[in-house]
Design a protein around this motif. Structure first.
Motif, PDB file in Angstrom:
ATOM      1  N   LYS A  16      34.001  20.249 -27.026  1.00 53.82           N
ATOM      2  CA  LYS A  16      35.311  20.510 -27.671  1.00 53.82           C
ATOM      3  C   LYS A  16      36.511  19.054 -27.118  1.00 53.82           C
ATOM      4  O   LYS A  16      36.293  18.805 -27.925  1.00 53.82           O
ATOM      5  CB  LYS A  16      35.740  21.836 -27.842  1.00 53.82           C
ATOM      6  CG  LYS A  16      34.738  22.878 -28.538  1.00 53.82           C
ATOM      7  CD  LYS A  16      35.356  24.303 -28.562  1.00 53.82           C
ATOM      8  CE  LYS A  16      34.599  25.108 -29.084  1.00 53.82           C
ATOM      9  NZ  LYS A  16      34.985  26.624 -29.015  1.00 53.82           N
ATOM     10  N   LEU A  17      35.941  18.913 -26.486  1.00 51.31           N
ATOM     11  CA  LEU A  17      37.583  18.319 -25.383  1.00 51.31           C
ATOM     12  C   LEU A  17      36.738  16.793 -26.614  1.00 51.31           C
ATOM     13  O   LEU A  17      37.621  15.840 -27.068  1.00 51.31           O
ATOM     14  CB  LEU A  17      38.257  18.065 -24.625  1.00 51.31           C
ATOM     15  CG  LEU A  17      38.768  19.181 -24.097  1.00 51.31           C
ATOM     16  CD1 LEU A  17      38.885  19.073 -22.140  1.00 51.31           C
ATOM     17  CD2 LEU A  17      40.138  18.588 -24.674  1.00 51.31           C
ATOM     18  N   GLY A  18      35.043  16.259 -26.648  1.00 51.57           N
ATOM     19  CA  GLY A  18      34.797  15.215 -26.641  1.00 51.57           C
ATOM     20  C   GLY A  18      34.836  14.962 -27.899  1.00 51.57           C
ATOM     21  O   GLY A  18      34.609  14.511 -28.679  1.00 51.57           O
ATOM     22  N   ARG A  19      34.524  16.635 -28.586  1.00 53.64           N
ATOM     23  CA  ARG A  19      34.805  16.429 -29.855  1.00 53.64           C
ATOM     24  C   ARG A  19      35.933  16.150 -31.128  1.00 53.64           C
ATOM     25  O   ARG A  19      36.188  15.341 -32.371  1.00 53.64           O
ATOM     26  CB  ARG A  19      33.786  17.425 -30.573  1.00 53.64           C
ATOM     27  CG  ARG A  19      32.024  17.207 -30.269  1.00 53.64           C
ATOM     28  CD  ARG A  19      31.684  18.734 -31.138  1.00 53.64           C
ATOM     29  NE  ARG A  19      32.006  19.887 -30.899  1.00 53.64           N
ATOM     30  CZ  ARG A  19      31.668  20.538 -29.717  1.00 53.64           C
ATOM     31  NH1 ARG A  19      30.911  20.845 -29.677  1.00 53.64           N
ATOM     32  NH2 ARG A  19      32.110  21.698 -30.543  1.00 53.64           N
ATOM     33  N   SER A  20      37.212  16.972 -30.433  1.00 54.12           N
ATOM     34  CA  SER A  20      38.384  17.037 -30.845  1.00 54.12           C
ATOM     35  C   SER A  20      39.426  16.454 -30.633  1.00 54.12           C
ATOM     36  O   SER A  20      39.248  16.466 -29.322  1.00 54.12           O
ATOM     37  CB  SER A  20      38.425  18.319 -31.888  1.00 54.12           C
ATOM     38  OG  SER A  20      39.975  18.018 -32.210  1.00 54.12           O
ATOM     39  N   PRO A  21      40.368  15.393 -31.175  1.00 50.48           N
ATOM     40  CA  PRO A  21      41.337  14.760 -30.177  1.00 50.48           C
ATOM     41  C   PRO A  21      42.435  16.084 -29.355  1.00 50.48           C
ATOM     42  O   PRO A  21      43.040  15.665 -28.321  1.00 50.48           O
ATOM     43  CB  PRO A  21      42.072  13.761 -31.067  1.00 50.48           C
ATOM     44  CG  PRO A  21      41.576  14.944 -32.458  1.00 50.48           C
ATOM     45  CD  PRO A  21      40.453  15.474 -32.279  1.00 50.48           C
ATOM     46  N   ILE A  22      42.394  17.378 -30.209  1.00 53.89           N
ATOM     47  CA  ILE A  22      43.186  18.147 -29.036  1.00 53.89           C
ATOM     48  C   ILE A  22      41.918  19.562 -29.817  1.00 53.89           C
ATOM     49  O   ILE A  22      41.317  19.582 -30.542  1.00 53.89           O
ATOM     50  CB  ILE A  22      44.286  19.008 -30.569  1.00 53.89           C
ATOM     51  CG1 ILE A  22      45.338  17.424 -30.458  1.00 53.89           C
ATOM     52  CG2 ILE A  22      45.149  19.770 -29.871  1.00 53.89           C
ATOM     53  CD1 ILE A  22      46.361  17.637 -31.444  1.00 53.89           C
ATOM     54  N   THR A  23      42.378  20.545 -28.559  1.00 49.84           N
ATOM     55  CA  THR A  23      41.101  21.446 -28.133  1.00 49.84           C
ATOM     56  C   THR A  23      42.421  22.405 -28.042  1.00 49.84           C
ATOM     57  O   THR A  23      43.163  22.777 -27.000  1.00 49.84           O
ATOM     58  CB  THR A  23      40.707  21.215 -26.890  1.00 49.84           C
ATOM     59  OG1 THR A  23      39.677  20.341 -27.614  1.00 49.84           O
ATOM     60  CG2 THR A  23      39.970  22.885 -26.979  1.00 49.84           C
ATOM     61  N   ALA A  24      42.530  23.010 -29.092  1.00 49.11           N
ATOM     62  CA  ALA A  24      43.137  24.663 -28.813  1.00 49.11           C
ATOM     63  C   ALA A  24      42.891  25.989 -27.621  1.00 49.11           C
ATOM     64  O   ALA A  24      41.352  26.094 -28.344  1.00 49.11           O
ATOM     65  CB  ALA A  24      44.007  25.391 -29.522  1.00 49.11           C
ATOM     66  N   LEU A  25      42.996  26.239 -26.296  1.00 50.84           N
ATOM     67  CA  LEU A  25      42.326  27.018 -25.460  1.00 50.84           C
ATOM     68  C   LEU A  25      43.292  28.154 -25.347  1.00 50.84           C
ATOM     69  O   LEU A  25      44.541  28.867 -24.600  1.00 50.84           O
ATOM     70  CB  LEU A  25      42.547  26.559 -24.114  1.00 50.84           C
ATOM     71  CG  LEU A  25      41.480  27.714 -22.785  1.00 50.84           C
ATOM     72  CD1 LEU A  25      40.357  28.013 -23.287  1.00 50.84           C
ATOM     73  CD2 LEU A  25      41.279  26.598 -21.779  1.00 50.84           C
ATOM     74  N   LEU A  26      42.672  29.514 -26.236  1.00 53.24           N
ATOM     75  CA  LEU A  26      43.682  30.682 -26.399  1.00 53.24           C
ATOM     76  C   LEU A  26      43.149  31.384 -26.225  1.00 53.24           C
ATOM     77  O   LEU A  26      41.686  32.197 -25.551  1.00 53.24           O
ATOM     78  CB  LEU A  26      43.842  30.821 -27.693  1.00 53.24           C
ATOM     79  CG  LEU A  26      44.288  29.442 -29.011  1.00 53.24           C
ATOM     80  CD1 LEU A  26      44.187  29.937 -29.955  1.00 53.24           C
ATOM     81  CD2 LEU A  26      45.648  29.289 -28.072  1.00 53.24           C
ATOM     82  N   GLY A  27      43.640  33.164 -25.772  1.00 50.23           N
ATOM     83  CA  GLY A  27      43.515  34.147 -24.581  1.00 50.23           C
ATOM     84  C   GLY A  27      44.428  34.619 -24.173  1.00 50.23           C
ATOM     85  O   GLY A  27      45.263  34.223 -24.016  1.00 50.23           O
ATOM     86  N   PRO A  28      44.509  36.485 -23.408  1.00 46.31           N
ATOM     87  CA  PRO A  28      45.694  36.478 -23.011  1.00 46.31           C
ATOM     88  C   PRO A  28      46.068  35.720 -21.810  1.00 46.31           C
ATOM     89  O   PRO A  28      44.899  35.142 -21.036  1.00 46.31           O
ATOM     90  CB  PRO A  28      44.573  37.837 -22.302  1.00 46.31           C
ATOM     91  CG  PRO A  28      43.713  37.819 -22.901  1.00 46.31           C
ATOM     92  CD  PRO A  28      43.036  36.033 -23.550  1.00 46.31           C
ATOM     93  N   ARG A  29      47.274  36.673 -21.635  1.00 48.74           N
ATOM     94  CA  ARG A  29      47.761  36.067 -20.712  1.00 48.74           C
ATOM     95  C   ARG A  29      46.882  36.722 -19.150  1.00 48.74           C
ATOM     96  O   ARG A  29      45.846  37.494 -19.047  1.00 48.74           O
ATOM     97  CB  ARG A  29      49.702  36.663 -19.999  1.00 48.74           C
ATOM     98  CG  ARG A  29      50.239  35.362 -20.412  1.00 48.74           C
ATOM     99  CD  ARG A  29      51.872  35.801 -20.839  1.00 48.74           C
ATOM    100  NE  ARG A  29      51.796  36.037 -18.775  1.00 48.74           N
ATOM    101  CZ  ARG A  29      52.337  34.945 -18.401  1.00 48.74           C
ATOM    102  NH1 ARG A  29      52.209  34.020 -19.262  1.00 48.74           N
ATOM    103  NH2 ARG A  29      52.921  35.317 -17.324  1.00 48.74           N
TER     104      ARG A  29
END
Length: 381
Positions: A16-29
């Motif tokens: 996803k970093l290769g395809r998009s300028p910004i990647t949001a990695l989301l998940g619980p603490r």
């Protein structure tokens, strides 16, 4: 060692970093986002819980403009004013990649979706899955859940104490940090109450009456727990088949270890004798399937006449299904035959805790939970 290698997740984030300028990695603490991000060996790392990083970002444009390579910003929801700037920088510096780590979903951090539309790819990181712990360890994973510090604790008792501390910290620290002001004890009582509905169809009015609050308040509490990845609200699959279908979602506690903590289940013996054993298994196996099969939009299926299927999703231009049974040797049932008549499934798996895979029909297979990674990486049937 307080972490395990997660090559599947690492590969997905890199893609996803290769395809998009910004990647949001989301998940619980505490699910391993920071550890995963550091394994990328990014050129620049900002942790918004670290005063030094916050000080560097007092003038965010000065700090971020001109940075090359990969820029990681951890706990990004603590500084939402960064999002408009990141949109500008992503357009100006197309070779730079930004990885944003957050402990709340886009529904709670609306600035992500509103400010970065068209520039951001999302990747949800959950707790550990069975391919990461080792398929032979699925019973331990089921009991303790997949939060690394819980799973890797030195014994079941230490794991149970960690999960209790996590629940308290989530209610007393993490949720208020999102700007949500609900007494921790109130939300804890609600969380315990909804854990008794784990695996059941949601009824807002019934929940409201049980808790003594309005449907609107119930919906708000559910949105908080869902938005912080504590519960899953599984919507029903609707298709034009001339059937009266259940329209309310099903509710699950996403991590089996947290479900067990809310029910004060600390050992395998306690779990095996608990009334929620079957429901716990269903939720655990379903989360494994959703994660390992990379199901972006999971559903369940149920008609008012009683035909039901625990998990339905679309992939490869076809419809697929899974049923989760805590049984020694699942067999064909009238209910499964009814589902096959109603839904054009490419294949249906019955996932169970046993050791052997076998077929019940041309389009129905019985599958050990330990073998979900095999069908996830190999042929889809």
């Amino acid at each position: 060692m307080l972490h395990l290698p997660r090559p599947r997740e690492l590969e997905a984030v890199r893609a996803k970093l290769g395809r998009s300028p910004i990647t949001a990695l989301l998940g619980p603490r505490q699910c391993g986002k920071t550890t995963l991000a550091r394994s990328l060996k990014a050129e620049h790392f900002f942790d918004l819980e670290d005063p030094r990083s916050l000080a560097r970002l007092d003038e965010p444009q000065t700090a971020l403009e001109g940075l090359n390579g990969t820029v990681v910003i951890d706990e990004v929801q603590r500084k939402p004013d960064l999002f408009p700037l990141l949109r500008v920088l992503a357009d100006r510096q197309p070779a730079t990649r930004y990885l944003l780590l957050g402990s709340a979903s886009p529904d709670l951090v609306k600035e992500v979706s509103e400010s970065l539309a068209g520039r951001v790819a999302y990747h949800d990181l959950g707790p550990l899955a069975v391919d990461e712990t080792g398929v032979s360890e699925w019973r331990k994973l089921w009991l303790r859940g997949g939060f690394p510090r819980s799973y890797l604790s030195d014994g079941d008792t230490a794991s149970a104490f960690w999960r209790e501390d996590f629940i308290r910290s989530h209610l007393e620290r993490d949720i208020p940090a999102l700007g949500i002001s609900i007494p921790a004890e109130t939300l804890r009582r609600f969380w315990v109450m909804v854990s008794h509905y784990h695996g059941q169809t949601l009824n807002l009015s019934e929940l409201g009456r049980s808790f003594g609050v309005s449907d609107h308040t119930v919906r708000r509490y559910l949105e908080i727990l869902s938005g912080t990845f504590m519960i899953r609200l599984l919507p029903p699959w609707h298709a034009n088949v001339g059937k009266r279908l259940v329209k309310a979602p099903k509710l699950y506690i996403r991590d089996s270890g947290l479900l067990h903590a809310l029910h004060t289940i600390a050992t395998t013996v306690q779990l095996e004798s608990h009334p929620k054993l079957g429901a716990s298994w269903e939720g655990f196996a379903m989360e494994q399937a959703v994660r390992l099969m990379d199901v972006a939009h999971p559903y369940f299926w149920r008609t008012h006449t009683g035909a039901e299927l625990d998990l339905v999703w679309q992939a490869h231009g076809a419809l697929w299904g899974m049923e989760f049974k805590y049984q020694d040797a699942p067999r064909m049932t009238k209910g499964i035959r009814a589902v096959l008549r109603d839904l054009p499934l490419q294949h249906l798996w019955i996932v169970y805790p046993g050791p052997d895979r076998y077929r019940l029909d041309e389009s129905v297979s019985v599958l050990p939970v330990a073998e979900i990674p095999d069908i996830a990486t190999g042929p889809v049937n």
